[in-house]
Enzyme design. Sequence first.
Site, PDB file in Angstrom:
ATOM      1  N   TRP A  92     -20.495  14.783  11.001  1.00 13.18           N
ATOM      2  CA  TRP A  92     -19.502  14.543   9.963  1.00 13.18           C
ATOM      3  C   TRP A  92     -19.861  15.259   8.661  1.00 13.18           C
ATOM      4  O   TRP A  92     -21.021  15.259   8.252  1.00 13.18           O
ATOM      5  CB  TRP A  92     -19.436  13.042   9.648  1.00 13.18           C
ATOM      6  CG  TRP A  92     -18.714  12.245  10.679  1.00 13.18           C
ATOM      7  CD1 TRP A  92     -18.271  12.680  11.893  1.00 13.18           C
ATOM      8  CD2 TRP A  92     -18.373  10.861  10.582  1.00 13.18           C
ATOM      9  NE1 TRP A  92     -17.657  11.653  12.555  1.00 13.18           N
ATOM     10  CE2 TRP A  92     -17.708  10.529  11.785  1.00 13.18           C
ATOM     11  CE3 TRP A  92     -18.540   9.889   9.606  1.00 13.18           C
ATOM     12  CZ2 TRP A  92     -17.219   9.242  12.027  1.00 13.18           C
ATOM     13  CZ3 TRP A  92     -18.067   8.612   9.851  1.00 13.18           C
ATOM     14  CH2 TRP A  92     -17.408   8.299  11.045  1.00 13.18           C
TER      15      TRP A  92
ATOM     16  N   THR B 298       0.872  -1.175   0.000  1.00 14.49           N
ATOM     17  CA  THR B 298       0.000   0.000   0.000  1.00 14.49           C
ATOM     18  C   THR B 298       0.909   1.225   0.000  1.00 14.49           C
ATOM     19  O   THR B 298       2.080   1.118   0.375  1.00 14.49           O
ATOM     20  CB  THR B 298      -0.879   0.038   1.264  1.00 14.49           C
ATOM     21  OG1 THR B 298      -0.006   0.110   2.394  1.00 14.49           O
ATOM     22  CG2 THR B 298      -1.743  -1.192   1.392  1.00 14.49           C
TER      23      THR B 298
ATOM     24  N   LYS C 135     -14.911  16.786  10.951  1.00 16.63           N
ATOM     25  CA  LYS C 135     -15.775  16.639  12.126  1.00 16.63           C
ATOM     26  C   LYS C 135     -16.145  18.026  12.626  1.00 16.63           C
ATOM     27  O   LYS C 135     -15.332  18.731  13.195  1.00 16.63           O
ATOM     28  CB  LYS C 135     -15.080  15.809  13.198  1.00 16.63           C
ATOM     29  CG  LYS C 135     -14.889  14.396  12.673  1.00 16.63           C
ATOM     30  CD  LYS C 135     -14.102  13.505  13.572  1.00 16.63           C
ATOM     31  CE  LYS C 135     -13.863  12.186  12.862  1.00 16.63           C
ATOM     32  NZ  LYS C 135     -12.646  12.167  12.030  1.00 16.63           N
TER      33      LYS C 135
ATOM     34  N   GLU D 278      -5.694  -3.923  -0.924  1.00 14.50           N
ATOM     35  CA  GLU D 278      -6.028  -5.087  -0.098  1.00 14.50           C
ATOM     36  C   GLU D 278      -7.114  -5.945  -0.729  1.00 14.50           C
ATOM     37  O   GLU D 278      -7.427  -7.025  -0.247  1.00 14.50           O
ATOM     38  CB  GLU D 278      -6.499  -4.612   1.296  1.00 14.50           C
ATOM     39  CG  GLU D 278      -5.408  -3.982   2.151  1.00 14.50           C
ATOM     40  CD  GLU D 278      -5.220  -2.487   1.904  1.00 14.50           C
ATOM     41  OE1 GLU D 278      -5.596  -2.011   0.825  1.00 14.50           O
ATOM     42  OE2 GLU D 278      -4.686  -1.808   2.798  1.00 14.50           O
TER      43      GLU D 278
HETATM   44  P1  ADP Z   1      -3.530   3.509  -1.304  1.00 14.68           P
HETATM   45  O1  ADP Z   1      -4.054   4.802  -1.842  1.00 14.68           O
HETATM   46  O2  ADP Z   1      -3.702   3.290   0.167  1.00 14.68           O
HETATM   47  O3  ADP Z   1      -2.271   3.075  -1.893  1.00 14.68           O
HETATM   48  P2  ADP Z   1      -5.342   2.068  -2.852  1.00 14.68           P
HETATM   49  O4  ADP Z   1      -4.866   2.531  -4.158  1.00 14.68           O
HETATM   50  O5  ADP Z   1      -5.598   0.683  -2.605  1.00 14.68           O
HETATM   51  O6  ADP Z   1      -4.364   2.379  -1.820  1.00 14.68           O
HETATM   52  O7  ADP Z   1      -6.530   2.986  -2.387  1.00 14.68           O
HETATM   53  C1  ADP Z   1      -7.688   2.523  -1.812  1.00 14.68           C
HETATM   54  C2  ADP Z   1      -8.549   3.664  -1.376  1.00 14.68           C
HETATM   55  O8  ADP Z   1      -8.769   4.574  -2.437  1.00 14.68           O
HETATM   56  C3  ADP Z   1      -9.921   3.248  -0.943  1.00 14.68           C
HETATM   57  O9  ADP Z   1      -9.933   2.764   0.361  1.00 14.68           O
HETATM   58  C4  ADP Z   1     -10.702   4.544  -1.101  1.00 14.68           C
HETATM   59  O10 ADP Z   1     -10.515   5.401  -0.006  1.00 14.68           O
HETATM   60  C5  ADP Z   1     -10.057   5.164  -2.302  1.00 14.68           C
HETATM   61  N1  ADP Z   1     -10.857   4.895  -3.500  1.00 14.68           N
HETATM   62  C6  ADP Z   1     -10.657   3.968  -4.434  1.00 14.68           C
HETATM   63  N2  ADP Z   1     -11.584   4.046  -5.404  1.00 14.68           N
HETATM   64  C7  ADP Z   1     -12.406   5.063  -5.066  1.00 14.68           C
HETATM   65  C8  ADP Z   1     -13.579   5.655  -5.644  1.00 14.68           C
HETATM   66  N3  ADP Z   1     -14.074   5.244  -6.796  1.00 14.68           N
HETATM   67  N4  ADP Z   1     -14.158   6.671  -4.978  1.00 14.68           N
HETATM   68  C9  ADP Z   1     -13.677   7.136  -3.815  1.00 14.68           C
HETATM   69  N5  ADP Z   1     -12.578   6.624  -3.234  1.00 14.68           N
HETATM   70  C10 ADP Z   1     -11.953   5.610  -3.842  1.00 14.68           C
END
Ligand code: ADP
Length: 550
Positions: free
Chosen positions: A452, A194, A447, A339
């Site tokens: 929220w 990640t 917040k 994940e």
């Molecule tokens: P990171 O940014 O932690 O490397 P990821 O690329 O796996 O990891 O990102 C996952 C996160 O990205 C999700 O938990 C969510 O918050 C956000 N995300 C992914 N797709 C969308 C979407 N279509 N709309 C809003 N948020 C999104």
Amino acid sequence: MTEFPKSPLMGQMMSQPLLISSIIKHADRYYGSNEIVSRRVEGDIHRYTYRDCHKRSRQMANALGGLGVKIGDRVATLAWNGYRHLELYYAISGSGAVMHTINPRLHPEQIAYIANHAEDMYLFFDMTFLPLVEAFAAHCKTVKGFIAMCDKDRMPAESKIPNLMCYEELLEKNSDQYEWPLFDENSASSLCYTSGTTGNPKGALYSHRSTVLHSYASAMPDALNVSARDSVLPVVPMFHVNAWGLPYSVPLTGAKLVFPGPALDGKSVYELFEQEKVTFSAGVPTVWLGLLTYVGQNNLKFSTFKRTVIGGSACPPAMMKTFRQQYGVEVVHAWGMTEMSPLGTAGTLQSHHMDLPEEKKQAILEKQGHAIYGVDMKIVGDDGKELPWDGKTYGNLLVKGPWIISSYFKNEAGDVLQDGWFPTGDVATIDADGYMQITDRSKDVIKSGGEWIGTIDLENIAMAHPAVQQAACIGVFHPKWDERPLLVVVKKPGAEVTKEELIKFYEGKIAKWWTPDDVTFVDALPIGATGKVLKNRIREQFKEYRLPTT
Ligand code: ADP
């Protein structure tokens, strides 16, 4: 791994493990002459077929064996989307080793941390990243050799990288006679970390079974909808959650694959779309901004491009409308995470929606979508109790399914599951039809006075203003309300808009108390390694900001 009871009467079907090698074997045997086209780091266009790709993957599998790579060993890549990277996807995982894609946009120190944590045995890299590899190579404790993904004549005359080898030379020396080994489908196949916006990056370790199942499910019509009649250009990098599984799902369906290499600017991507008759693509919203700006400024149209999946962060409705109304391109909004391999939901309509008025259809499509088969989800309150699916009540989003992690690599962070569900860190609503909408990441929610405020809505409204290119909303300190929204805006080139006009633009679109207290204009927003706006960086930047309402 959880063991399940066996029935006294077991089915009598062939036992065949779901292995990644079966995908490239299938692509070769049934779509052997279909093309893979790549813009190379060298700048030229390379073309060959699935048959060629399979042959070179087998040669590379032999090469890896010769280097002493065994089942379960980790082999890393730092590479763009291209044919050699695809060969490694199959050679490494297919031979039983673990394909570890590293994001080259990370800091060299972070890359060394990840390579050491993964205990990578070899590291393959595109020549673009030579200086980067030189910067961290000495800090890699387990890497026995580095392989430059280029021809012999492109190898650097001298380099301080220890045990530097040449990809093409390695391939040339090895035969294509290779039988993909059979092993347990639950064996690890690939590893993605990640981005680690908070704390050190953590690894998601996929299995052959999870990858094959994810590939099947993600290719379905109400997900990515890929078929042998498509020409697919993954803009999303192969180092970002395996390009959302496209290096597997596209060969599985036999579609043509088009790789953009390092050239991700609007002009280069557009030219490749037209030249290779691309019908389908996928990427995060920020990359489409570049393409849409280029196409708009030059008064161009797409001749074959029909559909795109946008995810990774919320797709602004304004972007969806531009694609559909101006260019006839359908946008499928998708949501997932590293994940989750990554696909969790995709937004498409059902037959009972077809007679709805356009704005209602649009409102459904703007959500992150419904779960694809294989993924189950629920929203819970802070007490862990499940919340209703009414499209209004929001809560913490939890997921489960065979391509969702049960723990991080080396058990970093310990037990992450809650009663068998993975907590996503996202806050969402789910409506009666099962469509999920992300309100925010829990750490980005504002917040205000014990309530929220979701920032995605506020950003989407701002981005619907004709003068706004990009917007991010953050909570800043307020003595009475704890936090109030501050809108940070990048204007479109040549466009003008005032703070008062933007605040007025919110009237009638949201609850009054959600309206940002202030607007500030910046030249650019900080973008992270996976193309997403870095909210934590913006929060840091405006830590001392005093709102006019304080
Ligand atoms: P990171 O940014 O932690 O490397 P990821 O690329 O796996 O990891 O990102 C996952 C996160 O990205 C999700 O938990 C969510 O918050 C956000 N995300 C992914 N797709 C969308 C979407 N279509 N709309 C809003 N948020 C999104």
